[in-house]
Design a protein around this motif. Structure first.
Motif, PDB file in Angstrom:
ATOM      1  N   ALA B  33      15.301 -45.179   9.808  1.00 39.36           N
ATOM      2  CA  ALA B  33      15.463 -45.437   8.514  1.00 39.36           C
ATOM      3  C   ALA B  33      16.747 -45.499   8.038  1.00 39.36           C
ATOM      4  O   ALA B  33      17.596 -44.621   8.453  1.00 39.36           O
ATOM      5  CB  ALA B  33      14.496 -44.516   7.730  1.00 39.36           C
ATOM      6  N   TRP B  35      20.198 -46.888   5.037  1.00 33.58           N
ATOM      7  CA  TRP B  35      20.555 -47.453   3.634  1.00 33.58           C
ATOM      8  C   TRP B  35      20.285 -48.980   3.796  1.00 33.58           C
ATOM      9  O   TRP B  35      20.652 -49.592   4.455  1.00 33.58           O
ATOM     10  CB  TRP B  35      22.000 -47.018   3.398  1.00 33.58           C
ATOM     11  CG  TRP B  35      22.285 -47.478   2.113  1.00 33.58           C
ATOM     12  CD1 TRP B  35      22.074 -46.993   0.790  1.00 33.58           C
ATOM     13  CD2 TRP B  35      23.505 -48.187   1.819  1.00 33.58           C
ATOM     14  NE1 TRP B  35      22.713 -47.647  -0.068  1.00 33.58           N
ATOM     15  CE2 TRP B  35      23.865 -48.339   0.307  1.00 33.58           C
ATOM     16  CE3 TRP B  35      24.599 -48.711   2.734  1.00 33.58           C
ATOM     17  CZ2 TRP B  35      24.790 -49.130  -0.238  1.00 33.58           C
ATOM     18  CZ3 TRP B  35      25.678 -49.403   1.907  1.00 33.58           C
ATOM     19  CH2 TRP B  35      25.992 -49.597   0.875  1.00 33.58           C
ATOM     20  N   ARG B  40      18.974 -47.411  -3.380  1.00 30.70           N
ATOM     21  CA  ARG B  40      17.512 -47.215  -3.823  1.00 30.70           C
ATOM     22  C   ARG B  40      17.617 -46.286  -5.046  1.00 30.70           C
ATOM     23  O   ARG B  40      18.808 -45.495  -5.360  1.00 30.70           O
ATOM     24  CB  ARG B  40      16.802 -46.648  -3.053  1.00 30.70           C
ATOM     25  CG  ARG B  40      16.184 -47.534  -1.768  1.00 30.70           C
ATOM     26  CD  ARG B  40      15.626 -46.567  -0.651  1.00 30.70           C
ATOM     27  NE  ARG B  40      14.989 -47.219   0.505  1.00 30.70           N
ATOM     28  CZ  ARG B  40      16.014 -47.349   1.623  1.00 30.70           C
ATOM     29  NH1 ARG B  40      16.946 -46.703   1.808  1.00 30.70           N
ATOM     30  NH2 ARG B  40      15.632 -47.674   2.521  1.00 30.70           N
ATOM     31  N   PRO B  43      11.866 -42.364  -5.077  1.00 32.12           N
ATOM     32  CA  PRO B  43      11.295 -42.529  -3.699  1.00 32.12           C
ATOM     33  C   PRO B  43      10.312 -43.347  -3.463  1.00 32.12           C
ATOM     34  O   PRO B  43      10.010 -43.788  -2.263  1.00 32.12           O
ATOM     35  CB  PRO B  43      10.404 -40.952  -3.833  1.00 32.12           C
ATOM     36  CG  PRO B  43      11.295 -40.252  -5.022  1.00 32.12           C
ATOM     37  CD  PRO B  43      11.799 -41.317  -5.895  1.00 32.12           C
ATOM     38  N   PHE B  46      11.396 -45.988  -0.856  1.00 31.72           N
ATOM     39  CA  PHE B  46      11.573 -45.456   0.206  1.00 31.72           C
ATOM     40  C   PHE B  46      10.288 -45.420   0.974  1.00 31.72           C
ATOM     41  O   PHE B  46      10.073 -45.837   2.189  1.00 31.72           O
ATOM     42  CB  PHE B  46      11.920 -44.054   0.257  1.00 31.72           C
ATOM     43  CG  PHE B  46      13.497 -43.574   0.386  1.00 31.72           C
ATOM     44  CD1 PHE B  46      14.171 -43.466   1.394  1.00 31.72           C
ATOM     45  CD2 PHE B  46      13.865 -43.442  -0.770  1.00 31.72           C
ATOM     46  CE1 PHE B  46      15.563 -43.190   1.435  1.00 31.72           C
ATOM     47  CE2 PHE B  46      15.199 -43.192  -0.954  1.00 31.72           C
ATOM     48  CZ  PHE B  46      16.101 -42.898   0.135  1.00 31.72           C
ATOM     49  N   TYR B  49       9.436 -48.800   2.067  1.00 26.56           N
ATOM     50  CA  TYR B  49      10.067 -49.051   3.246  1.00 26.56           C
ATOM     51  C   TYR B  49       9.632 -48.414   4.629  1.00 26.56           C
ATOM     52  O   TYR B  49       9.376 -49.051   5.663  1.00 26.56           O
ATOM     53  CB  TYR B  49      11.587 -48.566   3.040  1.00 26.56           C
ATOM     54  CG  TYR B  49      12.432 -48.628   4.261  1.00 26.56           C
ATOM     55  CD1 TYR B  49      12.808 -49.921   4.860  1.00 26.56           C
ATOM     56  CD2 TYR B  49      13.338 -47.527   4.775  1.00 26.56           C
ATOM     57  CE1 TYR B  49      13.638 -49.909   6.016  1.00 26.56           C
ATOM     58  CE2 TYR B  49      14.109 -47.391   5.534  1.00 26.56           C
ATOM     59  CZ  TYR B  49      14.428 -48.562   6.451  1.00 26.56           C
ATOM     60  OH  TYR B  49      15.326 -48.637   7.364  1.00 26.56           O
ATOM     61  N   LEU B  74      15.447 -39.145   4.923  1.00 24.70           N
ATOM     62  CA  LEU B  74      16.504 -39.539   3.862  1.00 24.70           C
ATOM     63  C   LEU B  74      17.711 -39.712   4.516  1.00 24.70           C
ATOM     64  O   LEU B  74      18.228 -38.860   5.063  1.00 24.70           O
ATOM     65  CB  LEU B  74      16.227 -38.496   2.670  1.00 24.70           C
ATOM     66  CG  LEU B  74      17.256 -38.391   1.797  1.00 24.70           C
ATOM     67  CD1 LEU B  74      17.306 -39.906   0.982  1.00 24.70           C
ATOM     68  CD2 LEU B  74      17.309 -37.183   0.778  1.00 24.70           C
ATOM     69  N   ASN B  75      18.430 -40.985   4.087  1.00 26.92           N
ATOM     70  CA  ASN B  75      19.738 -41.246   4.889  1.00 26.92           C
ATOM     71  C   ASN B  75      20.753 -40.425   4.231  1.00 26.92           C
ATOM     72  O   ASN B  75      20.424 -39.873   3.066  1.00 26.92           O
ATOM     73  CB  ASN B  75      19.832 -42.718   4.986  1.00 26.92           C
ATOM     74  CG  ASN B  75      20.107 -43.106   3.746  1.00 26.92           C
ATOM     75  OD1 ASN B  75      20.985 -43.018   2.615  1.00 26.92           O
ATOM     76  ND2 ASN B  75      19.133 -43.907   3.345  1.00 26.92           N
ATOM     77  N   GLU B  78      22.317 -41.631   0.365  1.00 24.65           N
ATOM     78  CA  GLU B  78      21.312 -41.418  -0.472  1.00 24.65           C
ATOM     79  C   GLU B  78      20.763 -40.087  -1.042  1.00 24.65           C
ATOM     80  O   GLU B  78      20.019 -39.872  -1.724  1.00 24.65           O
ATOM     81  CB  GLU B  78      20.135 -42.496  -0.475  1.00 24.65           C
ATOM     82  CG  GLU B  78      20.657 -44.057  -0.628  1.00 24.65           C
ATOM     83  CD  GLU B  78      19.529 -45.076  -0.489  1.00 24.65           C
ATOM     84  OE1 GLU B  78      19.342 -45.902  -0.941  1.00 24.65           O
ATOM     85  OE2 GLU B  78      18.841 -44.800   0.723  1.00 24.65           O
ATOM     86  N   CYS B  84      16.737 -39.625  -5.572  1.00 24.01           N
ATOM     87  CA  CYS B  84      15.993 -40.275  -4.152  1.00 24.01           C
ATOM     88  C   CYS B  84      15.499 -39.048  -3.510  1.00 24.01           C
ATOM     89  O   CYS B  84      14.721 -39.073  -2.524  1.00 24.01           O
ATOM     90  CB  CYS B  84      17.237 -40.802  -3.466  1.00 24.01           C
ATOM     91  SG  CYS B  84      17.575 -42.689  -4.138  1.00 24.01           S
ATOM     92  N   VAL B  87      12.005 -37.759  -2.176  1.00 19.50           N
ATOM     93  CA  VAL B  87      11.350 -38.273  -1.019  1.00 19.50           C
ATOM     94  C   VAL B  87      11.185 -37.395   0.226  1.00 19.50           C
ATOM     95  O   VAL B  87      10.223 -37.386   1.097  1.00 19.50           O
ATOM     96  CB  VAL B  87      12.120 -39.636  -0.446  1.00 19.50           C
ATOM     97  CG1 VAL B  87      13.364 -39.348   0.455  1.00 19.50           C
ATOM     98  CG2 VAL B  87      11.021 -40.362   0.443  1.00 19.50           C
TER      99      VAL B  87
END
Lengths: 252, 282
Positions: B33, B35, B40, B43, B46, B49, B74-75, B78, B84, B87
């Motif tokens: 996962a 960006w 975004r 959540p 995400f 995705y 979570l990258n 973000e 975000c 998430v």
């Protein structure tokens, strides 16, 4: 399906009574997987374990593939859902929280767990995808029982579009019989394929033949009354000799 | 030549790429996962995705006989947007899924306090779920970023042999190797590594614990770079066994640490023959 367990039962969990499914699985699962399944079913039946934020059996549902092998995962998940006595709220949650594999298992479980039409939105969700594994599961016995005529016809047509064999469509002959609107849709699709110079799926003609009405002595009302006799222009349709080899499920 | 691309963003690629990858020998991929280019804002995006990485992408890959697994996280970029971050509360229900083989990609982008928290939190999530972790090293200030990353890994519950440090290059390979972590290299047309430098690194540092990926995404990238590296390895004197180790057995061993790798793909072609092909090695 009431036959004795066969290797195919693992792939037809919507058609197999859950007790037969369980017996069949027990005879085929490796010992460690069998033990895991017994514990998972016990967890589901007793709703033991932490309930926050979700019941423990939902984790068992998620990990069924790696615990029992992907070939048995559908059947295992159906049994877990039954043991948990999953209601519509739970079925809806695990479907929407699920991977494609888990969603497929929920679809397979519907004929065993849901009597009325309340799960139709889940079937409709699956029918909106282009994932043939979900589409195949969506046109099972629950769809045969509960889908409206319009949605069911589009499901059949989508099978033809995405090369899902119509053998997957439960109760196809009964629902197709005398369905003049389905016959029209099939004819139009065949014409469209021919106009593009593309082969017409063999399955289209099989379904079209099934739309012929019963003899008058065995009246079976069509799902929507026809105002004029059904036309069955099988012989007039072009290109019926070939299979739909170019169908691409990834196209919209 | 059988190839396992251990880091590729197929969401951003076309179905033609799957076809070309299969023709080049790719039989398995892991999609981390990441960006998406456009930031975004909630959540929910995400979750859609993640669902795609667990639904549509494995289906698309299977049509071309390619086993698809993913890593979820979570990258780092973000992790800096407070909208975000929630998430992270949703990740546990995803990390139990069958096709999730690691937490990732996590790590640093700009080395902010928010990224510190996200990295440490997600290394703990990996430990809690018996998963390894895929840790990205930053593009800017990479060596300092690597050192800070290794510090956080050492302080975590995750042992280094369950961590893959990615996007390494000449200045970072030695310290990463000394750490005991697995070593990931991304081969790109312009940036990161290229084939020749990759083969030079393999000659200097050996193939042990080395994974090579295309990291192909929506940018200028090439999903066949793994094959190019394999071809150059053979041309420059490495054995078939060396190439197989780097391009297949090492990624199988690393992601196999999850206990969830399933390389037996049921091909879902349009003809729907359902033929199952045992890929071996896993």
């Amino acid at each position: 399906m009431t036959s004795s367990p066969t290797p195919e039962d693992g792939t037809r969990p919507a058609h197999t009574p859950p007790d037969e499914l369980h017996a069949s699985l027990d005879s085929r699962l490796a010992p460690a997987a069998r033990t895991w399944l017994a514990e998972a079913l016990d967890t589901a039946a007793t709703c033991s374990g932490p309930h926050e934020p979700y019941p423990a059996w939902e984790v068992r549902l998620a990990e069924a593939g790696r615990r029992c092998g992907s070939a048995h995962a559908d059947a295992v998940r159906v049994l877990i859902l039954r043991a948990a006595r999953a209601d519509m709220a739970a079925l809806t949650r695990v479907y929407h929280h699920g991977t494609a594999d888990e969603r497929r298992a929920v679809l397979h479980a519907l004929p065993h767990l849901v009597a009325g039409p309340e799960a139709v939105p889940l079937v409709e969700d699956a029918l909106r995808t282009n994932d043939t594994r979900l589409l195949t599961a969506a046109v099972g016995p629950y769809a045969a029982r509960c889908l409206s005529a319009h949605t069911w016809r589009h499901a059949v047509l989508k099978c033809l579009f995405t090369a899902v064999p119509v053998d997957s469509v439960a109760d196809l002959a009964r629902r197709a019989r005398g369905d003049t609107e389905l016959a029209r849709m099939l004819g139009d699709y065949a014409t469209e394929r021919a106009a593009a110079g593309r082969p017409v799926p063999e399955d289209l003609y099989r379904v079209l033949a099934l739309t012929e009405p019963e003899p008058a002595s065995e009246p079976e009302p069509a799902s929507e009354p026809a105002s004029e006799p059904a036309r069955h222009p099988v012989a007039d349709l072009p290109g019926k000799e070939s299979r739909c080899a170019s169908s691409t499920p990834t196209s919209i | 030549m059988r190839i396992f691309d251990p880091h590729i963003h197929m969401t951003s690629r076309t179905t033609d790429d799957y076809e070309a990858m299969h023709a080049a020998g790719v039989r398995a991929v892991v999609e981390p996962a990441f960006w998406l280019g456009q930031p975004r804002t909630s959540p929910a995006s995400f979750l859609d995705y993640f669902d795609s990485l667990l639904g549509w992408e494995p289906f698309r890959a299977a049509q071309y006989g390619i086993a698809h697994h993913c890593t979820l996280a979570l990258n780092p970029k973000e992790a800096n947007d407070p909208r975000c971050v929630p998430v992270l509360d949703e990740l546990p229900r995803y990390l139990v899924k069958d096709q999730v083989v690691a937490v990732g990609e996590i790590g640093y982008d700009s080395m902010t306090p928010a990224e510190d928290i996200a990295l440490a939190t997600q290394l703990q999530l990996a430990a809690d779920h018996a998963l390894p972790a895929l840790v990205h090293t930053p593009h800017r200030d990479k060596l300092a970023g690597l050192r800070r990353t290794l510090d956080v890994v050492r302080e975590s519950a995750l042992p280094p042999e369950r961590v893959l440090i990615d996007h390494l290059n000449e200045p970072t390979v030695k310290e990463a190797k000394t750490s005991g972590c697995w070593l990931g290299f991304s081969v790109y047309p312009d940036t990161k590594m290229d084939e020749k430098r990759m083969v030079a690194i393999l000659r200097a540092h050996g193939p042990e614990r080395v994974l090579v990926n295309s990291a192909a995404d929506w940018g200028r990238s090439d999903p066949l770079k793994t094959r190019r590296v394999g071809d150059l390895m053979l041309a420059e004197g490495f054995t078939e066994d060396d190439a197989d180790r780097v391009l297949w057995r090492n990624p199988v061993e690393f992601y196999g640490l999850s206990g969830r790798l399933n390389l037996d793909v049921t091909v879902t072609e349009a003809t729907h023959e359902g033929n199952s092909v045992l890929r071996g090695g896993g």
